[in-house]
Write a protein that holds these residues in place. Structure first.
Motif, mmCIF file in Angstrom:
data_model
loop_
_atom_site.group_PDB
_atom_site.id
_atom_site.type_symbol
_atom_site.label_atom_id
_atom_site.label_comp_id
_atom_site.label_asym_id
_atom_site.label_seq_id
_atom_site.Cartn_x
_atom_site.Cartn_y
_atom_site.Cartn_z
ATOM 1 N N ILE A 137 -16.921 -0.367 14.130
ATOM 2 C CA ILE A 137 -16.368 -1.711 13.942
ATOM 3 C C ILE A 137 -15.633 -1.756 12.602
ATOM 4 O O ILE A 137 -16.188 -1.380 11.571
ATOM 5 N N GLY A 138 -14.399 -2.196 12.631
ATOM 6 C CA GLY A 138 -13.607 -2.301 11.413
ATOM 7 C C GLY A 138 -12.512 -1.262 11.286
ATOM 8 O O GLY A 138 -11.517 -1.470 10.586
ATOM 9 N N PHE A 139 -12.671 -0.135 11.977
ATOM 10 C CA PHE A 139 -11.681 0.937 11.856
ATOM 11 C C PHE A 139 -10.311 0.520 12.377
ATOM 12 O O PHE A 139 -9.285 0.724 11.722
ATOM 13 N N ASP A 140 -10.275 -0.096 13.544
ATOM 14 C CA ASP A 140 -8.991 -0.460 14.138
ATOM 15 C C ASP A 140 -8.237 -1.468 13.270
ATOM 16 O O ASP A 140 -7.024 -1.341 13.070
ATOM 17 N N THR A 141 -8.949 -2.444 12.733
ATOM 18 C CA THR A 141 -8.305 -3.445 11.879
ATOM 19 C C THR A 141 -7.764 -2.805 10.611
ATOM 20 O O THR A 141 -6.627 -3.061 10.199
ATOM 21 N N ALA A 142 -8.588 -1.962 9.978
ATOM 22 C CA ALA A 142 -8.156 -1.286 8.756
ATOM 23 C C ALA A 142 -6.953 -0.389 9.031
ATOM 24 O O ALA A 142 -6.008 -0.323 8.231
ATOM 25 N N LEU A 143 -6.974 0.288 10.162
ATOM 26 C CA LEU A 143 -5.857 1.148 10.543
ATOM 27 C C LEU A 143 -4.562 0.347 10.649
ATOM 28 O O LEU A 143 -3.516 0.764 10.141
ATOM 29 N N ASN A 144 -4.629 -0.805 11.298
ATOM 30 C CA ASN A 144 -3.438 -1.638 11.425
ATOM 31 C C ASN A 144 -2.965 -2.155 10.079
ATOM 32 O O ASN A 144 -1.754 -2.288 9.834
ATOM 33 N N THR A 145 -3.904 -2.449 9.174
ATOM 34 C CA THR A 145 -3.536 -2.868 7.819
ATOM 35 C C THR A 145 -2.808 -1.753 7.092
ATOM 36 O O THR A 145 -1.787 -1.980 6.420
ATOM 37 N N VAL A 146 -3.308 -0.531 7.221
ATOM 38 C CA VAL A 146 -2.677 0.619 6.570
ATOM 39 C C VAL A 146 -1.274 0.850 7.124
ATOM 40 O O VAL A 146 -0.314 1.052 6.369
ATOM 41 N N VAL A 147 -1.143 0.823 8.434
ATOM 42 C CA VAL A 147 0.163 1.065 9.059
ATOM 43 C C VAL A 147 1.168 -0.005 8.644
ATOM 44 O O VAL A 147 2.332 0.299 8.326
ATOM 45 N N GLU A 148 0.736 -1.261 8.642
ATOM 46 C CA GLU A 148 1.625 -2.346 8.221
ATOM 47 C C GLU A 148 2.076 -2.149 6.773
ATOM 48 O O GLU A 148 3.245 -2.368 6.432
ATOM 49 N N SER A 149 1.161 -1.715 5.913
ATOM 50 C CA SER A 149 1.494 -1.472 4.510
ATOM 51 C C SER A 149 2.483 -0.324 4.366
ATOM 52 O O SER A 149 3.437 -0.395 3.578
ATOM 53 N N ILE A 150 2.261 0.752 5.129
ATOM 54 C CA ILE A 150 3.164 1.903 5.057
ATOM 55 C C ILE A 150 4.557 1.523 5.552
ATOM 56 O O ILE A 150 5.574 1.955 4.987
ATOM 57 N N ASP A 151 4.625 0.711 6.601
ATOM 58 C CA ASP A 151 5.928 0.252 7.097
ATOM 59 C C ASP A 151 6.695 -0.468 5.996
ATOM 60 O O ASP A 151 7.924 -0.286 5.837
ATOM 61 N N LYS A 152 6.010 -1.285 5.219
ATOM 62 C CA LYS A 152 6.660 -2.027 4.135
ATOM 63 C C LYS A 152 7.061 -1.089 2.993
ATOM 64 O O LYS A 152 8.124 -1.247 2.397
ATOM 65 N N ILE A 153 6.185 -0.130 2.701
ATOM 66 C CA ILE A 153 6.503 0.849 1.658
ATOM 67 C C ILE A 153 7.716 1.668 2.055
ATOM 68 O O ILE A 153 8.581 1.972 1.221
ATOM 69 N N ARG A 154 7.824 1.997 3.332
ATOM 70 C CA ARG A 154 8.977 2.777 3.790
ATOM 71 C C ARG A 154 10.281 2.011 3.582
ATOM 72 O O ARG A 154 11.312 2.609 3.260
ATOM 73 N N ASP A 155 10.248 0.684 3.764
ATOM 74 C CA ASP A 155 11.454 -0.113 3.504
ATOM 75 C C ASP A 155 11.921 0.076 2.065
ATOM 76 O O ASP A 155 13.111 0.278 1.798
ATOM 77 N N THR A 156 10.979 0.019 1.128
ATOM 78 C CA THR A 156 11.318 0.204 -0.286
ATOM 79 C C THR A 156 11.726 1.641 -0.570
ATOM 80 O O THR A 156 12.674 1.900 -1.314
ATOM 81 N N ALA A 157 11.010 2.589 0.028
ATOM 82 C CA ALA A 157 11.329 4.009 -0.170
ATOM 83 C C ALA A 157 12.753 4.304 0.286
ATOM 84 O O ALA A 157 13.499 5.047 -0.371
ATOM 85 N N THR A 158 13.141 3.714 1.402
ATOM 86 C CA THR A 158 14.496 3.915 1.924
ATOM 87 C C THR A 158 15.536 3.274 1.020
ATOM 88 O O THR A 158 16.572 3.884 0.714
ATOM 89 N N SER A 159 15.270 2.073 0.573
ATOM 90 C CA SER A 159 16.234 1.338 -0.255
ATOM 91 C C SER A 159 16.485 2.028 -1.587
ATOM 92 O O SER A 159 17.621 2.037 -2.090
ATOM 93 N N HIS A 160 15.424 2.583 -2.177
ATOM 94 C CA HIS A 160 15.555 3.196 -3.492
ATOM 95 C C HIS A 160 15.615 4.724 -3.438
ATOM 96 O O HIS A 160 15.650 5.372 -4.482
ATOM 97 N N GLU A 161 15.601 5.271 -2.226
ATOM 98 C CA GLU A 161 15.675 6.724 -2.042
ATOM 99 C C GLU A 161 14.571 7.442 -2.815
ATOM 100 O O GLU A 161 14.803 8.418 -3.524
ATOM 101 N N ASN A 162 13.361 6.935 -2.655
ATOM 102 C CA ASN A 162 12.191 7.513 -3.305
ATOM 103 C C ASN A 162 11.231 8.091 -2.277
ATOM 104 O O ASN A 162 11.201 7.639 -1.134
ATOM 105 N N SER A 163 10.455 9.060 -2.721
ATOM 106 C CA SER A 163 9.346 9.540 -1.910
ATOM 107 C C SER A 163 8.074 8.860 -2.401
ATOM 108 O O SER A 163 7.889 8.679 -3.609
#
Length: 319
Positions: A137-163
């Motif tokens: 219990i809790g794994f699926d929710t945490a997983l979705n939180t992580v994925v949502e966060s990574i999606d947002k980080i990727r937007d910034t990574a793309t905009s600033h050409e950072n890894s």
């Protein structure tokens, strides 16, 4: 049994409230009273509890965290405190206990069982590291939180050409990192269960740059090393500059997903059934979509295994 108790222990996880609700309402359905113990095993020792009615668990199924609160209680490892708690339960006519939590919580429940006090464990942890069950219990929710966060980080990574290096929780298990890496399309994933090749990671980044790729996402599980440590190694060995994002406790919070709510309901109800059937020292879990239960002693003999086929697939898809 006419009266049982429920507590949450260790790190909180989304869906714990849904599990508490299931325990209370399943028990009430069978005419059994439920005492809610506050602050985990600390409250067990002190007898800090109150009667939970149907209304006590109304409106909590969608709430993250735990209404019973949680704590870590090193003293509970000592038998004298375990016996003190059992005496408090007997004084309140409590005949059995449902423990919602992770590995440490299971050990506490097992200790009480061996002292003659019936207990059943429900796996509640975002780490998904409890042997004997495919999901906690809790794994699926945490997983979705992580994925949502990574999606947002990727937007910034793309905009600033950072890894970016994204550090995720999981203790000694890599499930969060592994599943999130595949779901978010990360270029590299580092998990404790599998040795990583630094040269391979560097080569993957360089290969991407050669074909015009401006950013990379590397996910590292906390059980491998910290994100800052990995960033330092990449800078020193290959002059690769990265930004580090540590997701931290945001992974534990939030409204539980539908999957976690359903899982909590199924496991909570089975835990009550086990106690009312006269069994104890059991843990409930899920296997092949079916609810199962098994001996708590068995849980400590088993070893959690990450689904390494996902690790291989992630590498294949990140060429």
């Amino acid at each position: 049994m006419r009266k049982i108790a429920v507590l949450t222990s260790g790190g909180d996880a989304p869906g714990m409230n849904a599990a508490i609700r299931a325990v209370v309402r399943k028990a009430k359905y069978h005419g059994v009273e439920v005492m809610g113990i506050y602050r985990g095993f600390e409250g067990f020792i002190e007898g800090n509890m109150e009667l939970l009615e149907l209304g006590s668990v109304g409106g909590i199924i969608q709430r993250g965290g735990t209404k019973l609160f949680s704590s870590r209680c090193p003293e509970f490892k000592e038998e004298k405190y375990q016996l003190q708690g059992i005496e408090k339960m007997k004084q309140a006519s409590v005949e059995g206990l449902v423990v919602i939590g992770g590995d440490g919580s299971y050990r506490g429940a097992n200790a009480l069982t061996k002292l003659g006090f019936p207990c059943v464990g429900i796996p509640g942890t975002i780490d998904n590291d409890i042997p004997g069950t495919e999901y906690t219990i809790g794994f699926d929710t945490a997983l979705n939180t992580v994925v949502e966060s990574i999606d947002k980080i990727r937007d910034t990574a793309t905009s600033h050409e950072n890894s970016f290096i994204v550090e995720v929780m999981g203790r000694d298990a890599g499930d969060l990192a592994l599943w999130a890496g595949l779901a978010a399309g990360a270029e590299s994933v580092l998990i404790p269960e599998e040795p990583f090749n630094l040269d391979e990671i560097i080569e993957r980044i360089k290969r991407g740059e050669a074909r015009g790729k401006k950013h990379s996402i590397i996910i590292v599980a906390e059980g491998v090393m910290s994100g800052s440590e990995l960033a330092k190694i990449l800078k020193e060995k290959a002059d690769i500059h990265t930004r580090v994002s540590v997701l931290g406790h945001i992974q534990r919070g939030g409204s539980p997903s539908a999957r976690d709510r359903v899982l909590a309901g199924r496991l909570g109800a089975r835990a009550v059934e086990i106690l009312l059937n006269g069994s104890s020292g059991r843990a409930v879990g899920i296997k092949n979509h079916q609810v199962i239960d098994y001996d708590l002693d068995e849980a400590f003999k088993l070893k959690h295994k990450a689904e390494l086929s996902l690790y291989t697939l992630s590498k294949e898809l990140s060429i």
